[in-house]
Design a protein around this motif. Structure first.
Motif, PDB file in Angstrom:
ATOM      1  N   ALA A   1      43.278  71.798  79.254  1.00  0.00           N
ATOM      2  CA  ALA A   1      42.104  72.254  78.831  1.00  0.00           C
ATOM      3  C   ALA A   1      41.644  72.607  80.131  1.00  0.00           C
ATOM      4  N   ALA A   2      40.836  72.347  80.994  1.00  0.00           N
ATOM      5  CA  ALA A   2      40.773  72.091  81.793  1.00  0.00           C
ATOM      6  C   ALA A   2      41.004  73.019  83.366  1.00  0.00           C
ATOM      7  N   PHE A   3      42.470  72.873  83.173  1.00  0.00           N
ATOM      8  CA  PHE A   3      43.491  73.043  84.573  1.00  0.00           C
ATOM      9  C   PHE A   3      44.557  74.298  83.693  1.00  0.00           C
ATOM     10  N   GLY A   4      44.601  74.354  83.011  1.00  0.00           N
ATOM     11  CA  GLY A   4      46.474  74.524  82.193  1.00  0.00           C
ATOM     12  C   GLY A   4      45.941  75.723  82.134  1.00  0.00           C
TER      13      GLY A   4
ATOM     14  N   ALA B   1      44.553  82.436  83.491  1.00  0.00           N
ATOM     15  CA  ALA B   1      44.453  81.215  82.424  1.00  0.00           C
ATOM     16  C   ALA B   1      43.585  80.085  83.130  1.00  0.00           C
ATOM     17  N   THR B   2      44.230  80.012  84.170  1.00  0.00           N
ATOM     18  CA  THR B   2      42.990  78.897  85.010  1.00  0.00           C
ATOM     19  C   THR B   2      41.736  79.615  85.421  1.00  0.00           C
ATOM     20  N   LEU B   3      41.681  80.228  85.375  1.00  0.00           N
ATOM     21  CA  LEU B   3      40.145  80.977  85.770  1.00  0.00           C
ATOM     22  C   LEU B   3      38.985  80.758  84.041  1.00  0.00           C
ATOM     23  N   ALA B   4      39.795  81.156  83.549  1.00  0.00           N
ATOM     24  CA  ALA B   4      39.327  81.014  82.020  1.00  0.00           C
ATOM     25  C   ALA B   4      38.853  79.534  81.659  1.00  0.00           C
ATOM     26  N   ARG B   5      39.916  78.733  81.573  1.00  0.00           N
ATOM     27  CA  ARG B   5      39.699  77.210  81.257  1.00  0.00           C
ATOM     28  C   ARG B   5      38.170  76.894  82.606  1.00  0.00           C
TER      29      ARG B   5
END
Length: 382
Positions: free
Chosen positions: A211-214, A18-22
């Motif tokens: 949105a950027a780190f969640g 999830a974090t890599l995607a954001r």
């Protein structure tokens, strides 16, 4: 009475993906450099080169000239914001994020009160603003000017007070790819030619952070922002957020429609510069730093350039001309090494050569002639 439904649990691999995607690290994004800087809420930039390498790892077709152009046109700037560290921000964020964290910068001055005995901080800010807005100045020049008014004050404390009380930006050519320049400072309002806005509403910044780190905890965001007392904002937003727990039971918040890829989604190798946002923006970094390597000497030093393999911290790297040396924490397969080498060659091809930006001491870096690039592997022991 029906029992309350427990929050779903996200394990470290799910959080990692999830974090890599954001962070635009699961696949390179078709996004402009300006939009990426805004999406990521800025790029940590103590040193000159990292923002360029951060964007290369995240954006399809990125070339250094794109960010350099934004620097020269003043669409992005370098200034102290979160965690009292230098970030590269869009102009809009520079004018509104700095007011949000200003209370933390004001508190920072308190650690230097002993060296500021008899100094009127309002007067200091007024004098410093007039001096740097007349023309960009070095910190040494600013310090000498303030010492005229308070000759008995501690010089370093005067510098810290000016940096904390005023929203100072590093003016170009500092930070521009292919050019070098001494650090010279002026206020963000003077550099951009418009007044600072109201601080971004904290609720809005919480949503942008997620949105950027969640997905992320309250403590995660507090670490990222260098702020405290953010629980109230999360509680106000709770009805509209998705809520999870990590493997340790810590409550995590997220935007309901944000990407949370399957934990088995492939994650390609990525070369990250020192001080990359990915490794500095959560209280619990096990979503990127695997437990078996956590705590070793090289995982705590953010001045290292790092390598992600399968989404997790797997090694360090160093560029010397057209040669990239990769130090792996543990042995890996020949096929994986081929993937790492291919990514390294891509980075050297796009980011190497004589157009590299100045090094931290202001000297030219990367003056070698373009030519064949090579990647070599070495082991590292913690």
């Amino acid at each position: 009475m029906a029992s309350r439904t427990p929050h779903p649990v996200l394990d470290n691999r799910a959080l990692n993906r999830a974090t890599l995607a954001r962070q635009l690290l699961l696949s390179r994004a078709e996004m402009s450099a300006r939009d990426a800087v805004g999406h990521l809420l800025g790029l940590q930039a103590q040193n000159v080169k990292p923002p360029y390498f951060q964007l290369h790892a995240r954006l399809a077709g990125f070339r250094p000239a794109e960010l350099a152009g934004l620097m020269e046109s003043r669409e992005v700037v370098r200034m102290v914001t979160m965690r009292s560290t230098i970030h590269t921000h869009t102009a809009d964020d520079a004018l509104t994020l700095r007011p949000l964290v200003q209370p933390a910068r004001d508190r920072e001055v308190n650690y230097f009160r002993k060296g500021l005995a008899g100094v009127d901080l309002e007067r200091l800010a007024e004098l410093a603003r007039a001096f740097v807005d007349a023309e960009p100045r070095t910190m040494a020049e600013l310090r000498e000017e303030l010492l005229k008014e308070w000759p008995d004050a501690d010089p370093q404390s005067l510098s810290v007070a000016a940096r904390c009380r005023l929203p100072l930006v590093q003016v170009t050519p500092r930070g521009v790819w292919g050019r070098s320049g001494q650090v010279r400072l002026t206020t963000v309002e003077n550099w951009l030619g418009r007044p600072a806005g109201e601080a971004q509403p904290v609720d809005e910044v919480v949503l942008r952070y997620l949105a950027a780190f969640g997905p992320a905890s309250v403590k995660d965001m507090q670490i990222w922002a260098g702020l405290t007392r953010l629980r109230e904002a999360f509680e106000r937003l709770r009805p509209g957020l998705a809520v999870f727990r990590d493997e340790n039971g810590v409550e995590l918040f997220d935007l309901p429609d944000a990407p949370r890829p399957d934990a088995d989604t492939p994650a390609p190798p990525r070369f990250l510069p020192e001080f990359d946002n990915l490794l500095l923006s959560h209280a619990d970094r096990t979503r990127v730093v695997a437990p078996e390597i956590k705590g070793r000497t090289w995982t705590g030093n953010q001045a290292h350039c790092t390598l992600l393999v399968d989404g997790f911290l797997a090694g360090l790297w160093k560029r010397d001309g057209n040669t990239l040396t990769v130090q792996l924490f543990q042995e890996t397969s020949a096929a994986r090494k081929e993937e790492i080498a291919a990514e390294g060659e891509l980075m050297l091809g796009a980011m190497g050569g004589p157009e590299s930006p100045e090094s931290t001491d202001g000297t030219a870096d990367g003056t070698e002639e373009p030519g064949k690039v090579s990647v070599r592997f070495a082991s590292i022991h913690g």
